[in-house]
Every structure is written in C-alpha cells, then in structure tokens.
Write a protein that holds these residues in place. Sequence first.
Motif, PDB file in Angstrom:
ATOM      1  N   GLU A 100       0.843  -1.192   0.000  1.00 27.84           N
ATOM      2  CA  GLU A 100       0.000   0.000   0.000  1.00 27.84           C
ATOM      3  C   GLU A 100       0.880   1.245   0.000  1.00 27.84           C
ATOM      4  O   GLU A 100       1.791   1.374   0.811  1.00 27.84           O
ATOM      5  CB  GLU A 100      -0.903  -0.015   1.238  1.00 27.84           C
ATOM      6  CG  GLU A 100      -1.771   1.222   1.359  1.00 27.84           C
ATOM      7  CD  GLU A 100      -2.641   1.194   2.608  1.00 27.84           C
ATOM      8  OE1 GLU A 100      -2.708   2.226   3.303  1.00 27.84           O
ATOM      9  OE2 GLU A 100      -3.231   0.116   2.891  1.00 27.84           O
ATOM     10  N   VAL A 101       0.577   2.164  -0.897  1.00 28.72           N
ATOM     11  CA  VAL A 101       1.293   3.438  -0.938  1.00 28.72           C
ATOM     12  C   VAL A 101       0.467   4.517  -0.239  1.00 28.72           C
ATOM     13  O   VAL A 101       0.987   5.309   0.540  1.00 28.72           O
ATOM     14  CB  VAL A 101       1.620   3.850  -2.384  1.00 28.72           C
ATOM     15  CG1 VAL A 101       2.349   5.186  -2.418  1.00 28.72           C
ATOM     16  CG2 VAL A 101       2.451   2.772  -3.076  1.00 28.72           C
ATOM     17  N   CYS A 102      -0.845   4.560  -0.523  1.00 28.78           N
ATOM     18  CA  CYS A 102      -1.697   5.563   0.109  1.00 28.78           C
ATOM     19  C   CYS A 102      -3.147   5.174  -0.051  1.00 28.78           C
ATOM     20  O   CYS A 102      -3.482   4.287  -0.842  1.00 28.78           O
ATOM     21  CB  CYS A 102      -1.453   6.946  -0.496  1.00 28.78           C
ATOM     22  SG  CYS A 102      -2.065   7.072  -2.198  1.00 28.78           S
ATOM     23  N   ILE A 103      -4.015   5.853   0.692  1.00 26.15           N
ATOM     24  CA  ILE A 103      -5.448   5.686   0.553  1.00 26.15           C
ATOM     25  C   ILE A 103      -6.082   7.052   0.318  1.00 26.15           C
ATOM     26  O   ILE A 103      -5.438   8.091   0.485  1.00 26.15           O
ATOM     27  CB  ILE A 103      -6.083   5.025   1.793  1.00 26.15           C
ATOM     28  CG1 ILE A 103      -5.825   5.873   3.044  1.00 26.15           C
ATOM     29  CG2 ILE A 103      -5.575   3.597   1.968  1.00 26.15           C
ATOM     30  CD1 ILE A 103      -6.553   5.360   4.287  1.00 26.15           C
ATOM     31  N   GLY A 104      -7.347   7.045  -0.049  1.00 27.09           N
ATOM     32  CA  GLY A 104      -8.096   8.285  -0.213  1.00 27.09           C
ATOM     33  C   GLY A 104      -9.574   7.985  -0.135  1.00 27.09           C
ATOM     34  O   GLY A 104      -9.999   6.844  -0.297  1.00 27.09           O
ATOM     35  N   ALA A 105     -10.362   9.008   0.156  1.00 27.72           N
ATOM     36  CA  ALA A 105     -11.814   8.882   0.169  1.00 27.72           C
ATOM     37  C   ALA A 105     -12.411  10.226  -0.201  1.00 27.72           C
ATOM     38  O   ALA A 105     -11.765  11.272  -0.052  1.00 27.72           O
ATOM     39  CB  ALA A 105     -12.316   8.429   1.538  1.00 27.72           C
ATOM     40  N   ASN A 106     -13.632  10.198  -0.691  1.00 23.01           N
ATOM     41  CA  ASN A 106     -14.307  11.431  -1.065  1.00 23.01           C
ATOM     42  C   ASN A 106     -14.272  12.410   0.097  1.00 23.01           C
ATOM     43  O   ASN A 106     -14.749  12.115   1.192  1.00 23.01           O
ATOM     44  CB  ASN A 106     -15.757  11.124  -1.462  1.00 23.01           C
ATOM     45  CG  ASN A 106     -16.471  12.343  -2.018  1.00 23.01           C
ATOM     46  OD1 ASN A 106     -16.689  13.307  -1.311  1.00 23.01           O
ATOM     47  ND2 ASN A 106     -16.830  12.282  -3.282  1.00 23.01           N
ATOM     48  N   SER A 107     -13.690  13.585  -0.140  1.00 21.90           N
ATOM     49  CA  SER A 107     -13.516  14.587   0.911  1.00 21.90           C
ATOM     50  C   SER A 107     -14.062  15.946   0.489  1.00 21.90           C
ATOM     51  O   SER A 107     -13.634  16.984   0.992  1.00 21.90           O
ATOM     52  CB  SER A 107     -12.019  14.715   1.263  1.00 21.90           C
ATOM     53  OG  SER A 107     -11.473  13.483   1.634  1.00 21.90           O
ATOM     54  N   MET A 108     -15.015  15.922  -0.446  1.00 22.76           N
ATOM     55  CA  MET A 108     -15.566  17.176  -0.956  1.00 22.76           C
ATOM     56  C   MET A 108     -16.147  18.037   0.158  1.00 22.76           C
ATOM     57  O   MET A 108     -15.811  19.209   0.309  1.00 22.76           O
ATOM     58  CB  MET A 108     -16.634  16.877  -2.010  1.00 22.76           C
ATOM     59  CG  MET A 108     -16.111  16.332  -3.321  1.00 22.76           C
ATOM     60  SD  MET A 108     -17.466  15.761  -4.406  1.00 22.76           S
ATOM     61  CE  MET A 108     -18.514  17.209  -4.458  1.00 22.76           C
ATOM     62  N   ALA A 109     -17.064  17.452   0.942  1.00 29.58           N
ATOM     63  CA  ALA A 109     -17.733  18.230   1.989  1.00 29.58           C
ATOM     64  C   ALA A 109     -16.776  18.592   3.111  1.00 29.58           C
ATOM     65  O   ALA A 109     -16.813  19.704   3.642  1.00 29.58           O
ATOM     66  CB  ALA A 109     -18.926  17.440   2.526  1.00 29.58           C
ATOM     67  N   ARG A 110     -15.914  17.665   3.480  1.00 24.82           N
ATOM     68  CA  ARG A 110     -14.997  17.916   4.590  1.00 24.82           C
ATOM     69  C   ARG A 110     -14.055  19.068   4.283  1.00 24.82           C
ATOM     70  O   ARG A 110     -13.811  19.939   5.135  1.00 24.82           O
ATOM     71  CB  ARG A 110     -14.187  16.654   4.893  1.00 24.82           C
ATOM     72  CG  ARG A 110     -13.313  16.755   6.131  1.00 24.82           C
ATOM     73  CD  ARG A 110     -12.369  15.586   6.243  1.00 24.82           C
ATOM     74  NE  ARG A 110     -11.344  15.625   5.189  1.00 24.82           N
ATOM     75  CZ  ARG A 110     -10.445  14.665   4.982  1.00 24.82           C
ATOM     76  NH1 ARG A 110     -10.456  13.588   5.733  1.00 24.82           N
ATOM     77  NH2 ARG A 110      -9.547  14.775   4.018  1.00 24.82           N
ATOM     78  N   ASP A 111     -13.517  19.102   3.050  1.00 23.32           N
ATOM     79  CA  ASP A 111     -12.512  20.101   2.694  1.00 23.32           C
ATOM     80  C   ASP A 111     -13.058  21.235   1.836  1.00 23.32           C
ATOM     81  O   ASP A 111     -12.318  22.160   1.496  1.00 23.32           O
ATOM     82  CB  ASP A 111     -11.349  19.430   1.954  1.00 23.32           C
ATOM     83  CG  ASP A 111     -10.574  18.480   2.841  1.00 23.32           C
ATOM     84  OD1 ASP A 111     -10.899  18.388   4.045  1.00 23.32           O
ATOM     85  OD2 ASP A 111      -9.646  17.820   2.347  1.00 23.32           O
ATOM     86  N   GLY A 112     -14.331  21.170   1.465  1.00 17.42           N
ATOM     87  CA  GLY A 112     -14.903  22.213   0.624  1.00 17.42           C
ATOM     88  C   GLY A 112     -14.278  22.282  -0.752  1.00 17.42           C
ATOM     89  O   GLY A 112     -14.179  23.353  -1.356  1.00 17.42           O
ATOM     90  N   ASN A 113     -13.858  21.128  -1.274  1.00 14.80           N
ATOM     91  CA  ASN A 113     -13.164  21.078  -2.556  1.00 14.80           C
ATOM     92  C   ASN A 113     -13.884  20.106  -3.478  1.00 14.80           C
ATOM     93  O   ASN A 113     -13.863  18.899  -3.248  1.00 14.80           O
ATOM     94  CB  ASN A 113     -11.715  20.626  -2.338  1.00 14.80           C
ATOM     95  CG  ASN A 113     -10.884  20.663  -3.608  1.00 14.80           C
ATOM     96  OD1 ASN A 113     -11.413  20.644  -4.715  1.00 14.80           O
ATOM     97  ND2 ASN A 113      -9.572  20.711  -3.452  1.00 14.80           N
ATOM     98  N   PRO A 114     -14.533  20.597  -4.531  1.00 10.92           N
ATOM     99  CA  PRO A 114     -15.326  19.719  -5.397  1.00 10.92           C
ATOM    100  C   PRO A 114     -14.499  18.725  -6.208  1.00 10.92           C
ATOM    101  O   PRO A 114     -15.059  17.798  -6.791  1.00 10.92           O
ATOM    102  CB  PRO A 114     -16.061  20.694  -6.319  1.00 10.92           C
ATOM    103  CG  PRO A 114     -15.175  21.903  -6.368  1.00 10.92           C
ATOM    104  CD  PRO A 114     -14.583  21.998  -4.984  1.00 10.92           C
ATOM    105  N   THR A 115     -13.198  18.908  -6.255  1.00 12.16           N
ATOM    106  CA  THR A 115     -12.378  17.957  -7.021  1.00 12.16           C
ATOM    107  C   THR A 115     -11.959  16.751  -6.188  1.00 12.16           C
ATOM    108  O   THR A 115     -11.404  15.791  -6.752  1.00 12.16           O
ATOM    109  CB  THR A 115     -11.095  18.638  -7.557  1.00 12.16           C
ATOM    110  OG1 THR A 115     -10.208  18.930  -6.475  1.00 12.16           O
ATOM    111  CG2 THR A 115     -11.436  19.900  -8.326  1.00 12.16           C
TER     112      THR A 115
END
Length: 262
Positions: A100-115
């Motif tokens: 494993e190098v990294c993970i990610g999850a949808n963070s639009m609402a948390r960070d206010g970033n639509p991308t």
Amino acid sequence: MPLSFIVWALLLLRLSCSAESYGCDLYDPSNPCYTGGRVDSDLSPDPLPFSTRAYWMRRAIGALADINEGSPCPFAAFGAVIVNHTASEIGTAESQLGQEVCIGANSMARDGNPTLHGEIAAINNCSRILTDPDGPYKLSGPEALSALGDLSLYTTAEACPMCSSAIIYGGFREYIFSTSIPTLRSYDWPQIVIRSREIFSRSVGRLSAHRTRILGEVLANETEELFRWQFADGDCPRGCEKEGSGCVKSKNSDAGTRRDEL
C-alpha cells in the motif's frame, strides 16, 4: 427525382440514426462505448489472482472508515487505495500481495473542494508521500510522476470523467473499480454518464500510446450496498442503521457516527 438520389438520402439518414444510437448514453454495459476504443490490456489475462484483487478492493472499502472518523457509511462512499505490485522498483521490499502506498476517500464536503473525489484524494495523498523528503521514497517531482506508472489504483466505484482523466494523465499501470456507473445511476446517483473506457478510448496523441489495465466490477456485490441507500432509500450498509433519512454507524459500536454529505 432520380432514384439513386433517394437511395443515398435514405442511406445517409440510416447512418445518422445509427450514429445516434451508437452514441454514449452509457446506462447499458452492452453499449459499444463500454468496450470501444484501444483497451488492449483488457484482452490479456489478469496477472494477479482474484484473491489479491479482492484483498485490495476491501482495503479501498476500509479506507472509508479510516478517513471518515470510523464511519463505514459516509454519504459519498467513494474510497480508494493505490498499491505497488512491483514494490522493489521504487525501493521497497515486495510482498506477496503488494504494498500500500496511500489511501483516499471522497472529501468534498470535509474540505470544501469539489475535485476531491476518492481517486483524486488518493492521488494527491500519494504525490505527497512519494515526494516527502522525510518519507520512505524521497522522490523528485519527475520521479514521482514516473513511479505512478508502476502503481495500481483500486476504487469502490467506477471513476467519473474527471477521475478517469487523472488516471490517464497519471499513467497508472492498472485501474480497478467495483460498482459501475450504470449501477450508480440505477440507485439515482447524479452522474456524468461517460464510462471510463470511453474516456480512455478518446485519448489521443501521446496518451493514445498509454496502456492501463482496466478491471471492472470487482467485488461489486460488496460495494453496492454502500451506494444503495442515499437516493433510492435502500437498506443501510452492514454496521450501520437508519437515522432520519440517512445511515449512521450502529449504536453498539464505539466509533464516531458523523455523516458526510455529497
């Protein structure tokens, strides 16, 4: 009016209608765009056993709880993990499953970033990890971009056009998704309905020479419950229960119950 002219007119009309029906209303996997284009790598046997694919897809599911304060049922359950199946090539010991190098999850609402869809969040995380001067890799920018070509991206749902494009520009070795865009649409998820394979097939210039193995609907039976409840009022995923119109972590768990929003 000459008969030949009428025949040609009818032929052109038929071709025009065929072109429209051959277009990219991609709710149906049988649509030609689903498999059209240059996706040669799909035609060769998968070099890894299904057990390995399942292991990492479940890790992508697990990333949701890791990033969403322990909740297994965030509103936008788009999780991802980026894996090195050729770990020795970027300076680390290779394991049987990969690293494993990294993970990610949808963070639009948390960070206010639509991308910040799950795939973009994971790519951003990997870029930071690969180039961290105090991290395990210590790569330069160009070296990190090159290293992406040895990595495999697993995601709980088929990438949208933005994320599919990022995967192409990243030059990833593999892209493995679970729940498909047509399935998301069947649960009323808002989507730009352009399948990943169409995005790949329309890539030209230097991108047309790029080959990414695409594997779809891996463990879809396990990820579909993550998306079924949001718009179609389906049952909550395992480990969650109804609260109002949403799902929260079951009360018999000691983890957080924060709900994310799209």
